[in-house]
Design a protein around this motif. Structure first.
Motif, PDB file in Angstrom:
ATOM      1  N   LEU A 117       0.829  -1.210   0.000  1.00 53.69           N
ATOM      2  CA  LEU A 117       0.000   0.000   0.000  1.00 53.69           C
ATOM      3  C   LEU A 117       0.863   1.260   0.000  1.00 53.69           C
ATOM      4  CD1 LEU A 117      -2.727   1.436   0.155  1.00 53.69           C
ATOM      5  CD2 LEU A 117      -2.595   1.209   2.649  1.00 53.69           C
ATOM      6  N   ALA A 118       1.881   1.281   0.849  1.00 57.29           N
ATOM      7  CA  ALA A 118       2.770   2.447   0.910  1.00 57.29           C
ATOM      8  C   ALA A 118       3.458   2.669  -0.442  1.00 57.29           C
ATOM      9  CB  ALA A 118       3.815   2.266   2.009  1.00 57.29           C
ATOM     10  N   THR A 119       3.837   1.585  -1.094  1.00 56.42           N
ATOM     11  CA  THR A 119       4.500   1.694  -2.394  1.00 56.42           C
ATOM     12  C   THR A 119       3.530   2.193  -3.454  1.00 56.42           C
ATOM     13  OG1 THR A 119       5.963  -0.114  -1.738  1.00 56.42           O
ATOM     14  CG2 THR A 119       5.905   0.429  -4.075  1.00 56.42           C
ATOM     15  N   MET A 120       2.301   1.665  -3.439  1.00 60.82           N
ATOM     16  CA  MET A 120       1.285   2.147  -4.392  1.00 60.82           C
ATOM     17  C   MET A 120       1.025   3.638  -4.204  1.00 60.82           C
ATOM     18  SD  MET A 120      -1.796  -0.550  -4.538  1.00 60.82           S
ATOM     19  CE  MET A 120      -1.433  -2.237  -4.123  1.00 60.82           C
ATOM     20  N   LEU A 121       0.848   4.051  -2.965  1.00 60.28           N
ATOM     21  CA  LEU A 121       0.572   5.464  -2.688  1.00 60.28           C
ATOM     22  C   LEU A 121       1.750   6.347  -3.090  1.00 60.28           C
ATOM     23  CD1 LEU A 121      -1.258   5.175   0.739  1.00 60.28           C
ATOM     24  CD2 LEU A 121      -2.272   5.652  -1.502  1.00 60.28           C
ATOM     25  N   ASP A 122       2.957   5.873  -2.851  1.00 59.35           N
ATOM     26  CA  ASP A 122       4.139   6.633  -3.256  1.00 59.35           C
ATOM     27  C   ASP A 122       4.231   6.698  -4.775  1.00 59.35           C
ATOM     28  OD1 ASP A 122       6.136   8.235  -2.291  1.00 59.35           O
ATOM     29  OD2 ASP A 122       7.626   6.649  -2.242  1.00 59.35           O
ATOM     30  N   GLY A 123       3.728   5.689  -5.428  1.00 64.12           N
ATOM     31  CA  GLY A 123       3.710   5.689  -6.891  1.00 64.12           C
ATOM     32  C   GLY A 123       2.912   6.835  -7.471  1.00 64.12           C
ATOM     33  N   MET A 124       1.953   7.351  -6.714  1.00 64.21           N
ATOM     34  CA  MET A 124       1.190   8.509  -7.195  1.00 64.21           C
ATOM     35  C   MET A 124       2.082   9.742  -7.277  1.00 64.21           C
ATOM     36  SD  MET A 124      -2.430   7.593  -5.272  1.00 64.21           S
ATOM     37  CE  MET A 124      -2.678   9.219  -4.719  1.00 64.21           C
ATOM     38  N   ARG A 125       3.135   9.805  -6.459  1.00 65.29           N
ATOM     39  CA  ARG A 125       4.085  10.917  -6.503  1.00 65.29           C
ATOM     40  C   ARG A 125       5.237  10.627  -7.455  1.00 65.29           C
ATOM     41  NH1 ARG A 125       3.058  11.418  -0.807  1.00 65.29           N
ATOM     42  NH2 ARG A 125       4.443   9.686  -0.413  1.00 65.29           N
ATOM     43  N   ILE A 126       5.763   9.411  -7.391  1.00 63.44           N
ATOM     44  CA  ILE A 126       6.985   9.076  -8.116  1.00 63.44           C
ATOM     45  C   ILE A 126       6.705   8.656  -9.548  1.00 63.44           C
ATOM     46  CG2 ILE A 126       8.947   7.510  -8.197  1.00 63.44           C
ATOM     47  CD1 ILE A 126       8.914   7.406  -5.208  1.00 63.44           C
ATOM     48  N   TRP A 128       4.499   5.510 -12.275  1.00 66.97           N
ATOM     49  CA  TRP A 128       3.756   4.275 -12.488  1.00 66.97           C
ATOM     50  C   TRP A 128       4.523   3.026 -12.060  1.00 66.97           C
ATOM     51  CZ3 TRP A 128       5.763   0.703 -15.881  1.00 66.97           C
ATOM     52  CH2 TRP A 128       6.749   1.154 -16.764  1.00 66.97           C
ATOM     53  N   GLN A 129       5.856   3.050 -12.089  1.00 68.02           N
ATOM     54  CA  GLN A 129       6.607   1.848 -11.725  1.00 68.02           C
ATOM     55  C   GLN A 129       6.425   1.503 -10.246  1.00 68.02           C
ATOM     56  OE1 GLN A 129      10.415   3.068 -13.383  1.00 68.02           O
ATOM     57  NE2 GLN A 129      10.318   1.282 -14.728  1.00 68.02           N
ATOM     58  N   PHE A 130       6.374   2.493  -9.371  1.00 67.27           N
ATOM     59  CA  PHE A 130       6.168   2.217  -7.961  1.00 67.27           C
ATOM     60  C   PHE A 130       4.737   1.737  -7.716  1.00 67.27           C
ATOM     61  CE2 PHE A 130      10.269   3.676  -6.989  1.00 67.27           C
ATOM     62  CZ  PHE A 130      10.534   3.392  -5.668  1.00 67.27           C
ATOM     63  N   GLY A 164       6.942  -6.539 -18.750  1.00 66.19           N
ATOM     64  CA  GLY A 164       5.902  -5.542 -19.015  1.00 66.19           C
ATOM     65  C   GLY A 164       6.394  -4.114 -18.842  1.00 66.19           C
ATOM     66  N   THR A 165       7.231  -3.864 -17.845  1.00 64.79           N
ATOM     67  CA  THR A 165       7.736  -2.499 -17.646  1.00 64.79           C
ATOM     68  C   THR A 165       8.680  -2.088 -18.772  1.00 64.79           C
ATOM     69  OG1 THR A 165       9.552  -3.203 -16.232  1.00 64.79           O
ATOM     70  CG2 THR A 165       7.505  -2.542 -15.152  1.00 64.79           C
ATOM     71  N   PHE A 166       9.485  -3.040 -19.254  1.00 59.54           N
ATOM     72  CA  PHE A 166      10.354  -2.717 -20.388  1.00 59.54           C
ATOM     73  C   PHE A 166       9.532  -2.382 -21.622  1.00 59.54           C
ATOM     74  CE2 PHE A 166      13.918  -4.945 -18.181  1.00 59.54           C
ATOM     75  CZ  PHE A 166      14.829  -3.898 -18.251  1.00 59.54           C
ATOM     76  N   VAL A 167       8.531  -3.189 -21.900  1.00 61.11           N
ATOM     77  CA  VAL A 167       7.667  -2.945 -23.066  1.00 61.11           C
ATOM     78  C   VAL A 167       6.964  -1.603 -22.925  1.00 61.11           C
ATOM     79  CG1 VAL A 167       5.600  -3.747 -24.284  1.00 61.11           C
ATOM     80  CG2 VAL A 167       7.374  -5.389 -23.613  1.00 61.11           C
ATOM     81  N   TRP A 168       6.398  -1.333 -21.750  1.00 61.83           N
ATOM     82  CA  TRP A 168       5.695  -0.078 -21.511  1.00 61.83           C
ATOM     83  C   TRP A 168       6.660   1.115 -21.607  1.00 61.83           C
ATOM     84  CZ3 TRP A 168       0.951   1.541 -21.701  1.00 61.83           C
ATOM     85  CH2 TRP A 168       0.596   2.760 -21.123  1.00 61.83           C
ATOM     86  N   GLY A 169       7.848   0.974 -21.045  1.00 64.04           N
ATOM     87  CA  GLY A 169       8.839   2.055 -21.107  1.00 64.04           C
ATOM     88  C   GLY A 169       9.270   2.362 -22.534  1.00 64.04           C
ATOM     89  N   PHE A 170       9.513   1.311 -23.309  1.00 62.95           N
ATOM     90  CA  PHE A 170       9.881   1.530 -24.714  1.00 62.95           C
ATOM     91  C   PHE A 170       8.739   2.174 -25.478  1.00 62.95           C
ATOM     92  CE2 PHE A 170      13.067  -1.992 -24.021  1.00 62.95           C
ATOM     93  CZ  PHE A 170      14.156  -1.140 -24.056  1.00 62.95           C
TER      94      PHE A 170
END
Length: 181
Positions: A117-126, A128-130, A164-170
């Motif tokens: 949960l903390a990581t998901m919430l931090d992802g809103m600031r940092i 999509w990867q978090f 998936g993150t590599f594909v999305w990042g590219f």
């Protein structure tokens, strides 16, 4: 004209830092998998490992925020205070959970859920990867609770998430390059 110049400045640093952020993301996925393996072999050690991971996740989140602040107008001091409070509060909740939940495996899963949960919430600031990392952690917690061969299942999920993150990042970089042209 000014918008194109600003867009070039914003997309170029993102490309430079994407590989660093991707490396941090992969490192956190690997550390998460290690925690799942440790929890499988030793409930007591797994519990302590997840407690330490809260600090590691917080430190790396602040590092990624620092990278992002270097390429924007954001005040890094303000970001560190905000991030510090977020992860300190997470530690408080993790400590409270460890006092309430008596079983070490249950406590490990609760800590993993709090960390997700903390990581998901931090992802809103940092970014999509978090957020994705938080979803990965919560999915792993559910897998650990219900699947007998959970280490293999979590490893397979980790491989899918990283690919998936590599594909999305590219794809994001491709879209950014298309907009520049």
């Amino acid at each position: 004209m000014r918008e194109n110049g600003m867009q070039d400045e914003q997309s170029s640093p993102h490309r430079r830092h994407f590989s660093i952020e991707e490396t941090v993301f992969i490192l956190l996925v690997i550390l998460s998998l290690l925690g799942i393996v440790i929890t499988d072999f030793s409930r007591h050690d797994g519990y302590g490992y997840w407690m330490i991971m809260v600090v590691v996740f917080g430190t790396l989140a602040i590092f990624v925020s620092w990278l992002q602040a270097k390429t924007s107008d954001n005040d890094f001091g303000k970001i560190v205070k905000e991030q510090g409070r977020h992860w300190f509060h997470t530690l408080i909740v993790v400590g409270a959970a460890s006092l309430i939940v008596k079983s070490e495996i249950s406590a490990s899963l609760v800590i993993l859920l709090i960390l997700s949960l903390a990581t998901m919430l931090d992802g809103m600031r940092i970014g999509w990867q978090f957020t994705l990392l938080g979803f990965f952690l919560v999915t792993c917690a559910i897998i650990v609770a219900y699947v007998e061969q959970f280490v293999l299942a979590c490893f397979g999920l980790a491989v899918l998430v990283v690919i998936g993150t590599f594909v999305w990042g590219f794809w994001l970089n491709y879209q950014s390059a298309e907009k520049e042209n």
